[in-house]
Design a protein around this motif. Structure first.
Motif, PDB file in Angstrom:
ATOM      1  N   ALA A  74       0.771  -1.284  -0.121  1.00 20.33           N
ATOM      2  CA  ALA A  74       0.073  -0.022   0.226  1.00 20.33           C
ATOM      3  C   ALA A  74       1.003   1.285   0.004  1.00 20.33           C
ATOM      4  N   SER A  75       1.946   1.162   0.851  1.00 20.57           N
ATOM      5  CA  SER A  75       2.774   2.507   0.749  1.00 20.57           C
ATOM      6  C   SER A  75       3.588   2.755  -0.336  1.00 20.57           C
ATOM      7  N   HIS A  76       4.170   1.764  -0.930  1.00 17.67           N
ATOM      8  CA  HIS A  76       4.765   1.756  -2.120  1.00 17.67           C
ATOM      9  C   HIS A  76       4.116   1.851  -3.499  1.00 17.67           C
ATOM     10  N   SER A  81       8.493  -7.448  -3.271  1.00 15.92           N
ATOM     11  CA  SER A  81       9.775  -8.101  -4.191  1.00 15.92           C
ATOM     12  C   SER A  81      10.184  -7.028  -5.447  1.00 15.92           C
ATOM     13  N   ARG A  82       9.758  -6.089  -5.357  1.00 16.36           N
ATOM     14  CA  ARG A  82      10.105  -5.232  -6.554  1.00 16.36           C
ATOM     15  C   ARG A  82      11.017  -4.095  -5.905  1.00 16.36           C
ATOM     16  N   LEU A  83      11.294  -3.917  -4.798  1.00 14.50           N
ATOM     17  CA  LEU A  83      12.404  -2.977  -4.161  1.00 14.50           C
ATOM     18  C   LEU A  83      13.790  -3.343  -4.735  1.00 14.50           C
ATOM     19  N   LEU A  87      18.607  -1.722  -1.267  1.00 12.12           N
ATOM     20  CA  LEU A  87      18.095  -0.734  -0.366  1.00 12.12           C
ATOM     21  C   LEU A  87      17.129  -1.636   0.839  1.00 12.12           C
ATOM     22  N   GLU A  88      17.089  -2.869   0.626  1.00 12.37           N
ATOM     23  CA  GLU A  88      16.074  -3.686   1.500  1.00 12.37           C
ATOM     24  C   GLU A  88      16.583  -3.236   3.148  1.00 12.37           C
ATOM     25  N   LEU A 102       9.772  -9.222   0.728  1.00 16.45           N
ATOM     26  CA  LEU A 102       9.332 -10.662   0.668  1.00 16.45           C
ATOM     27  C   LEU A 102       8.206 -10.522  -0.467  1.00 16.45           C
ATOM     28  N   GLU A 103       7.967 -11.612  -1.246  1.00 18.79           N
ATOM     29  CA  GLU A 103       6.787 -11.810  -2.029  1.00 18.79           C
ATOM     30  C   GLU A 103       5.557 -12.138  -1.362  1.00 18.79           C
TER      31      GLU A 103
END
Length: 143
Positions: A74-76, A81-83, A87-88, A102-103
């Protein structure tokens, strides 16, 4: 005066509890059909909890990851899993551990507007994704 007020606000669609329950029920049906008990979390666009279930046999700690997946999506406004993997850790620390890569997390996008997020956890990543996508399909949401 109307133009000034219009500049200070914007219309916003809101996911209702009824919509959250439709998504939750569809996700549970898919998880049951797959034989994979899941934790399923649905939040509004601000990350506030609307619906949650821990199916019998779902992993206890996956309750936390399902919530983090829903909030992250919701935030992004994009599936988890697409970040950028580089940067994780930084993003997780900066968000107090609420952000995950995580997926199994998807934004709930209706008519081009993000109205919430769904996070699924307890299965393999691909299983979590399949269950979440069933919920989105039940709402007619974009995937």
């Amino acid at each position: 005066m109307t133009d000034e007020k219009t500049a200070l606000t914007r219309p916003a669609a809101k996911l209702t509890h009824a919509g959250a329950l439709i998504a939750l029920q569809a996700a549970v049906r898919r998880a049951e059909a797959m034989g994979v008990p899941q934790n399923i979390t649905i939040v509004d666009e601000g990350g506030n909890l609307l619906a949650f279930i821990r199916m019998d046999g779902a992993k206890l700690l996956s309750r936390e990851t399902s919530l983090s997946k829903a909030i992250s999506a919701a935030s992004h406004r994009q599936p988890t899993s697409r970040l950028d993997p580089a940067l994780e850790v930084k993003l997780a620390i900066a968000s107090g551990g609420r952000l995950t890569n995580l997926e199994g997390g998807f934004p709930i996008i209706l008519d081009g507007m993000c109205v919430g997020g769904i996070g699924v956890g307890s299965g393999k990543g691909s299983e979590d994704v399949e269950v979440a996508q069933a919920a989105l399909a039940a709402l007619g949401a974009q995937v």
